[in-house]
Motif scaffolding. Structure first.
Motif, mmCIF file in Angstrom:
data_model
loop_
_atom_site.group_PDB
_atom_site.id
_atom_site.type_symbol
_atom_site.label_atom_id
_atom_site.label_comp_id
_atom_site.label_asym_id
_atom_site.label_seq_id
_atom_site.Cartn_x
_atom_site.Cartn_y
_atom_site.Cartn_z
ATOM 1 N N ARG A 260 0.728 -1.228 0.111
ATOM 2 C CA ARG A 260 -0.059 0.221 -0.105
ATOM 3 C C ARG A 260 0.907 1.178 0.098
ATOM 4 N NH1 ARG A 260 -4.937 -1.320 4.094
ATOM 5 N NH2 ARG A 260 -5.711 -3.034 3.257
ATOM 6 N N HIS A 261 1.896 1.204 0.487
ATOM 7 C CA HIS A 261 3.025 2.308 0.748
ATOM 8 C C HIS A 261 4.056 2.340 -0.337
ATOM 9 C CE1 HIS A 261 1.052 3.153 4.503
ATOM 10 N NE2 HIS A 261 1.208 1.587 4.884
ATOM 11 N N HIS A 262 4.151 1.160 -0.906
ATOM 12 C CA HIS A 262 5.368 1.330 -1.999
ATOM 13 C C HIS A 262 4.868 0.470 -3.094
ATOM 14 C CE1 HIS A 262 8.120 2.804 0.748
ATOM 15 N NE2 HIS A 262 7.609 2.163 1.703
ATOM 16 N N ASN A 263 4.429 1.011 -4.393
ATOM 17 C CA ASN A 263 3.839 0.268 -5.272
ATOM 18 C C ASN A 263 4.817 -0.515 -6.160
ATOM 19 O OD1 ASN A 263 4.817 2.064 -6.713
ATOM 20 N ND2 ASN A 263 3.043 2.992 -7.821
ATOM 21 N N ASP A 264 6.015 -0.443 -5.790
ATOM 22 C CA ASP A 264 7.137 -1.251 -6.461
ATOM 23 C C ASP A 264 7.423 -2.438 -5.757
ATOM 24 O OD1 ASP A 264 8.253 -0.105 -4.326
ATOM 25 O OD2 ASP A 264 10.166 0.734 -5.337
ATOM 26 N N ARG A 265 6.625 -2.947 -5.001
ATOM 27 C CA ARG A 265 6.691 -4.150 -4.235
ATOM 28 C C ARG A 265 5.170 -4.962 -4.496
ATOM 29 N NH1 ARG A 265 10.048 -3.641 0.654
ATOM 30 N NH2 ARG A 265 8.280 -4.692 1.769
ATOM 31 N N LEU A 266 5.719 -6.342 -4.690
ATOM 32 C CA LEU A 266 4.585 -7.423 -4.479
ATOM 33 C C LEU A 266 5.064 -8.392 -3.510
ATOM 34 C CD1 LEU A 266 3.751 -8.143 -8.572
ATOM 35 C CD2 LEU A 266 2.415 -6.857 -6.842
ATOM 36 N N HIS A 267 3.695 -8.605 -2.728
ATOM 37 C CA HIS A 267 3.843 -9.677 -1.735
ATOM 38 C C HIS A 267 3.723 -11.250 -2.273
ATOM 39 C CE1 HIS A 267 2.456 -11.475 2.148
ATOM 40 N NE2 HIS A 267 3.342 -10.936 2.549
ATOM 41 N N ARG A 268 4.968 -11.696 -2.226
ATOM 42 C CA ARG A 268 4.806 -13.215 -2.797
ATOM 43 C C ARG A 268 4.043 -14.096 -2.029
ATOM 44 N NH1 ARG A 268 10.168 -16.090 -3.690
ATOM 45 N NH2 ARG A 268 10.728 -15.832 -1.487
ATOM 46 N N PRO A 269 3.875 -14.370 -0.664
ATOM 47 C CA PRO A 269 2.826 -15.221 -0.418
ATOM 48 C C PRO A 269 1.344 -14.827 -0.559
ATOM 49 C CG PRO A 269 4.408 -14.416 1.474
ATOM 50 C CD PRO A 269 4.485 -13.747 0.326
ATOM 51 N N THR A 270 1.263 -13.617 -0.843
ATOM 52 C CA THR A 270 -0.291 -13.388 -1.451
ATOM 53 C C THR A 270 -0.271 -13.984 -2.910
ATOM 54 O OG1 THR A 270 -0.616 -11.543 0.012
ATOM 55 C CG2 THR A 270 -1.796 -11.633 -2.019
ATOM 56 N N ILE A 318 14.494 -5.247 -17.412
ATOM 57 C CA ILE A 318 13.392 -5.344 -17.933
ATOM 58 C C ILE A 318 13.009 -4.046 -19.046
ATOM 59 C CG2 ILE A 318 10.648 -5.489 -17.824
ATOM 60 C CD1 ILE A 318 11.130 -6.974 -15.321
ATOM 61 N N PHE A 319 12.927 -3.046 -18.342
ATOM 62 C CA PHE A 319 13.011 -1.882 -19.187
ATOM 63 C C PHE A 319 14.043 -0.602 -18.681
ATOM 64 C CE2 PHE A 319 8.477 -2.530 -19.345
ATOM 65 C CZ PHE A 319 8.304 -2.740 -20.957
ATOM 66 N N GLY A 320 15.366 -0.503 -19.320
ATOM 67 C CA GLY A 320 16.377 0.092 -19.325
ATOM 68 C C GLY A 320 17.110 -0.795 -18.322
ATOM 69 N N ALA A 321 17.406 -0.014 -17.121
ATOM 70 C CA ALA A 321 18.178 -0.528 -15.930
ATOM 71 C C ALA A 321 17.440 -1.111 -14.795
ATOM 72 C CB ALA A 321 19.352 0.602 -15.426
ATOM 73 N N ARG A 322 16.051 -1.336 -14.854
ATOM 74 C CA ARG A 322 15.361 -1.790 -13.598
ATOM 75 C C ARG A 322 15.089 -3.363 -13.994
ATOM 76 N NH1 ARG A 322 10.633 2.185 -12.998
ATOM 77 N NH2 ARG A 322 10.806 1.798 -10.705
ATOM 78 N N ILE A 323 15.212 -3.981 -12.850
ATOM 79 C CA ILE A 323 15.194 -5.462 -12.788
ATOM 80 C C ILE A 323 13.970 -5.583 -11.470
ATOM 81 C CG2 ILE A 323 17.567 -5.815 -13.325
ATOM 82 C CD1 ILE A 323 17.973 -6.218 -10.395
ATOM 83 N N VAL A 324 13.363 -6.898 -11.226
ATOM 84 C CA VAL A 324 12.836 -7.333 -10.206
ATOM 85 C C VAL A 324 13.575 -8.265 -9.504
ATOM 86 C CG1 VAL A 324 10.753 -8.072 -9.368
ATOM 87 C CG2 VAL A 324 10.849 -6.769 -11.488
ATOM 88 N N GLU A 325 13.740 -8.123 -8.166
ATOM 89 C CA GLU A 325 14.479 -9.109 -7.135
ATOM 90 C C GLU A 325 13.578 -9.797 -6.288
ATOM 91 O OE1 GLU A 325 18.833 -8.335 -6.232
ATOM 92 O OE2 GLU A 325 17.719 -7.608 -4.693
ATOM 93 N N VAL A 326 13.980 -10.854 -5.732
ATOM 94 C CA VAL A 326 13.377 -11.354 -4.469
ATOM 95 C C VAL A 326 14.025 -10.863 -3.415
ATOM 96 C CG1 VAL A 326 12.788 -13.490 -3.185
ATOM 97 C CG2 VAL A 326 12.841 -13.624 -5.716
ATOM 98 N N ARG A 327 13.339 -10.333 -2.145
ATOM 99 C CA ARG A 327 13.711 -9.800 -1.206
ATOM 100 C C ARG A 327 12.926 -10.227 -0.078
ATOM 101 N NH1 ARG A 327 16.128 -3.527 -2.226
ATOM 102 N NH2 ARG A 327 17.577 -4.221 -3.717
ATOM 103 N N GLY A 328 13.131 -11.293 0.725
ATOM 104 C CA GLY A 328 12.214 -11.776 1.618
ATOM 105 C C GLY A 328 10.813 -12.456 1.121
ATOM 106 N N ASP A 329 9.731 -11.711 1.589
ATOM 107 C CA ASP A 329 8.577 -12.139 0.979
ATOM 108 C C ASP A 329 7.961 -11.149 -0.207
ATOM 109 O OD1 ASP A 329 7.987 -14.053 2.837
ATOM 110 O OD2 ASP A 329 6.915 -13.088 4.413
ATOM 111 N N TRP A 330 8.951 -10.641 -0.553
ATOM 112 C CA TRP A 330 8.532 -9.453 -1.459
ATOM 113 C C TRP A 330 9.182 -9.489 -2.795
ATOM 114 C CZ3 TRP A 330 4.623 -6.184 -0.400
ATOM 115 C CH2 TRP A 330 4.209 -6.180 0.937
#
Length: 351
Positions: A260-270, A318-330
């Motif tokens: 809710r506070h950082h839209n650049d994060r997705l909750h993996r367990p959900t 993915i686009f430019g220099a931006r990637i997605v990484e696993v950090r804990g549950d996110w």
């Protein structure tokens, strides 16, 4: 006016799907071909029943030597019908189909906003839906591609950003001939003796869609199913309903999984509680939201693979220099630091 079966079907569709409300102002996109001429005449015939205000718009892509004559033909028709006419002409010839389509919708939106039209009506038919489904299928597609053409849709992706003080609502794109086949528009125009502009590019088989129309569909009709177009449109209708269901679930899923506070994060367990089909759509919506542009299927698969991946696993850029990484549950969107410049050995000073 002679009330025909085609009029009755369009009238019924308008009521059943609330396609174009009463007292609407419709900008009719008229190319001069049989489908758009049929559309224009039907709108004229139904205008009094629905209290519509009508305007005709034509876009000259300049991709044929006779395109100016084509535009003059449509302008004369509008004058004969007593309907206001607006025309946009490309600064230079548009030969790429995708570029021409994007330019055409931008021009129609601009005209609609200028005249305060609430709807833009195009002459897409059930035959166009069948051809589009085959076109997408041959290239490889999912549920969205098999959904083919929508009966009504917004045109937000084609709009030029407006100043905050401009409050004109966005026009809605509608397709009143959505359930009408091309052979029916041909019969309607012939019965009414309506003039038609023959577009030579419709016979040019360098275009994939024309080969589908002139070769593939006749082959399927003659050797597999004489009602192939109807079968394909039924498939598109089914896929459209399925797509709408999946999109609704994905919309709710993204609200649950996104921080809710950082839209650049997705909750993996959900995310793990959802079916793979919903996971993909959630990720697709998330990437589009973060990047403000549509991701491709490879981008989506790379991120979905991280839902069950070990810590610190990451995608490639993915686009430019931006990637997605696993950090804990996110799953976290990360911007890579630019590489540090390396000194050229030949420029180093000798001690």
């Amino acid at each position: 006016m002679i009330w025909s079966d085609l009029h009755a079907r369009i009238h019924r569709q308008l009521k059943q799907h609330s396609l174009i409300p009463r007292s609407s102002h419709i900008l009719i996109a008229v190319s001069g071909g049989q489908d758009s001429i049929c559309l224009a005449q039907c709108c004229l015939d139904l205008a009094d029943r629905w209290d519509w205000q009508l305007t005709i718009g034509h876009c000259d892509h300049r991709w044929r030597d006779d395109s100016a004559d084509n535009a003059h033909f449509v302008a004369n028709l509008a004058q004969t019908w007593g309907v206001p006419y607006y025309q946009r002409t490309a600064d230079s010839p548009l030969t790429n189909e995708a570029d021409a389509r994007s330019w055409r919708y931008r021009q129609l939106i601009a005209i609609a906003r200028h005249i305060r039209a609430t709807h833009i009506a195009t002459g897409h038919t059930a035959s166009d839906r069948a051809e589009t489904l085959l076109h997408h299928l041959l290239r490889g597609t999912g549920t969205d591609g098999l959904s083919s053409i929508a009966r009504s849709r917004s045109l937000h992706e084609f709009e030029i950003p407006l100043s905050p003080e401009i409050l004109t609502p966005s026009p809605q794109l509608v397709r009143p001939l959505f359930e009408i086949f091309r052979h029916e528009t041909a019969t309607f125009c012939a019965d009414r003796r309506l003039p038609i502009w023959e577009d030579s590019t419709n016979r040019d088989e360098t275009y994939t869609r024309n080969r589908i129309r002139r070769r593939l569909l006749p082959l399927l009709r003659d050797h597999f199913n004489p009602r192939i177009e109807a079968a394909l449109t039924r498939t598109a209708d089914t896929m459209s309903i399925d797509r709408d269901c999946l999109e609704t679930l994905a919309h709710e899923g993204l609200k649950q999984a996104c921080d809710r506070h950082h839209n650049d994060r997705l909750h993996r367990p959900t995310l793990q509680t959802f079916h793979l089909a919903i996971q993909r759509r959630i990720v697709q919506r998330w990437l589009a939201q973060v990047f403000d542009r549509a991701p491709n299927f490879k981008h989506i698969l790379k991120v979905v693979a991280l839902i069950e991946a070990p810590q610190k696993t990451r995608t490639d850029p993915i686009f430019g220099a931006r990637i997605v990484e696993v950090r804990g549950d996110w799953l976290v969107m990360v911007t890579l630091d630019p590489p540090r410049p390396t000194a050229n050995p030949s420029t180093k000073r000798k001690p």
